[in-house]
Design a protein around this motif. Structure first.
Motif, short mmCIF file in Angstrom:
data_model
loop_
_atom_site.label_atom_id
_atom_site.label_comp_id
_atom_site.label_asym_id
_atom_site.label_seq_id
_atom_site.Cartn_x
_atom_site.Cartn_y
_atom_site.Cartn_z
N ASN A 159 30.03 7.38 2.68
CA ASN A 159 29.17 6.01 2.15
C ASN A 159 28.61 6.20 0.89
O ASN A 159 27.99 5.54 -0.33
CB ASN A 159 28.24 5.65 2.83
CG ASN A 159 29.29 4.62 4.48
OD1 ASN A 159 29.96 3.85 3.96
ND2 ASN A 159 29.19 4.71 5.27
N VAL A 160 27.43 8.02 0.83
CA VAL A 160 26.84 8.16 -0.27
C VAL A 160 27.52 8.43 -1.12
O VAL A 160 27.26 7.97 -2.63
CB VAL A 160 26.13 9.12 0.39
CG1 VAL A 160 25.42 9.53 -1.36
CG2 VAL A 160 25.03 9.08 1.46
N TYR A 179 33.37 18.20 7.91
CA TYR A 179 32.56 16.81 8.74
C TYR A 179 34.39 16.55 10.14
O TYR A 179 34.17 16.15 10.67
CB TYR A 179 32.10 16.01 8.66
CG TYR A 179 30.35 16.16 8.46
CD1 TYR A 179 30.01 16.56 10.39
CD2 TYR A 179 29.84 15.99 7.13
CE1 TYR A 179 28.95 17.85 9.83
CE2 TYR A 179 28.65 17.33 7.54
CZ TYR A 179 27.76 17.26 8.47
OH TYR A 179 26.68 17.87 8.62
N ALA A 230 30.84 10.67 12.61
CA ALA A 230 29.33 9.98 11.57
C ALA A 230 29.14 10.70 11.24
O ALA A 230 28.88 10.41 9.71
CB ALA A 230 28.73 9.77 13.43
N GLY A 231 28.78 12.13 11.35
CA GLY A 231 28.39 12.56 10.23
C GLY A 231 29.32 12.82 8.46
O GLY A 231 28.34 12.19 7.61
N ARG A 234 31.27 9.53 7.37
CA ARG A 234 30.28 8.79 6.76
C ARG A 234 29.87 8.65 6.40
O ARG A 234 29.29 7.85 5.36
CB ARG A 234 30.75 7.19 8.48
CG ARG A 234 32.71 7.28 8.83
CD ARG A 234 31.94 6.37 9.60
NE ARG A 234 31.16 5.93 10.93
CZ ARG A 234 31.88 6.79 12.03
NH1 ARG A 234 32.61 6.62 12.30
NH2 ARG A 234 30.97 6.57 13.80
N ARG A 235 28.73 9.26 7.26
CA ARG A 235 26.67 9.09 6.20
C ARG A 235 27.29 10.12 4.60
O ARG A 235 26.78 9.60 4.16
CB ARG A 235 25.93 10.06 6.93
CG ARG A 235 24.59 10.27 6.19
CD ARG A 235 23.95 10.74 7.58
NE ARG A 235 23.77 12.36 7.79
CZ ARG A 235 24.28 13.04 7.69
NH1 ARG A 235 24.46 12.65 9.26
NH2 ARG A 235 24.17 14.09 8.48
N PHE A 236 28.10 10.78 4.61
CA PHE A 236 27.90 11.15 3.69
C PHE A 236 29.53 10.82 2.57
O PHE A 236 29.17 10.35 1.43
CB PHE A 236 28.80 12.98 3.41
CG PHE A 236 27.90 14.00 3.85
CD1 PHE A 236 26.84 14.52 2.66
CD2 PHE A 236 27.74 14.35 4.89
CE1 PHE A 236 26.13 15.42 3.29
CE2 PHE A 236 26.45 15.14 5.15
CZ PHE A 236 25.48 15.78 4.65
#
Length: 271
Positions: free
Chosen positions: A207-208, A193, A200-201, A203-205
């Protein structure tokens, strides 16, 4: 250094007592310490000498483990012929053991992946996956799927890479001991990404992966996640994440990880 010294002292004690099992364990521990410190030359020499000596004396217990330890060290040192020979020997040893053969296919796949021979790597990882599935070994199947995803990404087939990553990540939900693989895959998906500018995509992964790493106390993944988050924000916030990740990895003290941070520091650019 203290770990290396202690292992050398243990080797001497086992050598004097003619305890081959104890001596081999001490050699392996010392080689691991050298490898962790970035001294692959000493690790390779120690393990090779122990393997040759053991086989000359007819002591074959643990020989497979020694060869598997030597494979990535040979690769890191650029000893391509030694790596291929070790894998060929492991292949012969695994002829009647499907799980061992799956691991050999995976080893050859990693070798081809490192050399940039994508088609050969893909073929080997797929062969490993078929044997993993047949044997019911979920952990090895996840690893084969992840490696297949990495090859697909290298071949510029992002859709296929995401398909493999998605399949592998779903399997981690019900597979014990897969936390490390899951965290690595989350990072790899985030990196795709980032390359695409889809922050944004990413950051989502990330953060997990960060939450998971904190929970499992995987400091290396935690540090990498913070570093990569630094690439997904504007300047002020980016620096906060990047500096936290660099400090954490520096504290761990692994030479290869520090080299990665130094490389990233020279080319660091926030989103």
């Amino acid at each position: 250094d203290s770990a290396v010294i202690l292992c050398a002292q243990a080797q001497q004690l086992y050598r004097e007592s003619a305890d081959r099992n104890g001596l081999r364990a001490a050699v392996v521990a010392q080689a691991r310490a050298h490898h962790m410190c970035g001294d692959d030359g000493k690790a390779f020499a120690l393990l090779t000498e122990e393997l040759q000596l053991g086989e000359a004396l007819g002591f074959r217990e643990g020989s497979r483990e020694l060869r598997w330890m030597l494979v990535p060290i040979a690769r890191a040192m650029g000893h391509a012929e030694a790596e291929q020979r070790l894998l060929a020997e492991l292949s012969t040893d695994a002829l009647h053991d499907s799980l061992a053969l799956a691991k050999v296919h995976d080893g050859f796949g990693e070798m081809f992946l490192y050399r940039g021979e994508w088609d050969s790597a893909k073929s080997r990882f797929q062969a490993s996956l078929r044997l993993d599935e047949a044997s019911g070994d979920s952990l090895l199947a996840i690893k084969s799927l992840m490696r297949s995803a990495i090859v697909a990404d290298k071949m510029k087939s992002t859709t296929e890479a995401f398909r493999y990553f998605t399949s592998a990540l779903r399997r981690t939900d019900n597979t014990k001991g897969s936390e490390g693989l899951r965290e690595e895959m989350l990072l790899r998906v985030a990196n795709i990404y980032i390359r695409q500018g889809r922050f944004a995509g990413a950051r989502r992964f990330l953060n997990v992966s960060l939450r998971s790493a904190i929970q499992t106390q995987n400091k290396l993944i935690e540090g990498y996640s913070l570093l990569q988050l630094g690439r997904c924000y504007a300047s002020a916030e980016a620096g906060h994440y990047y500096n936290a990740g660099a400090a954490l990895i520096s504290h761990i003290g692994l030479p290869r990880a520090n080299a990665y941070v130094n490389h990233r520091s020279r080319s660091f650019q926030p989103a």
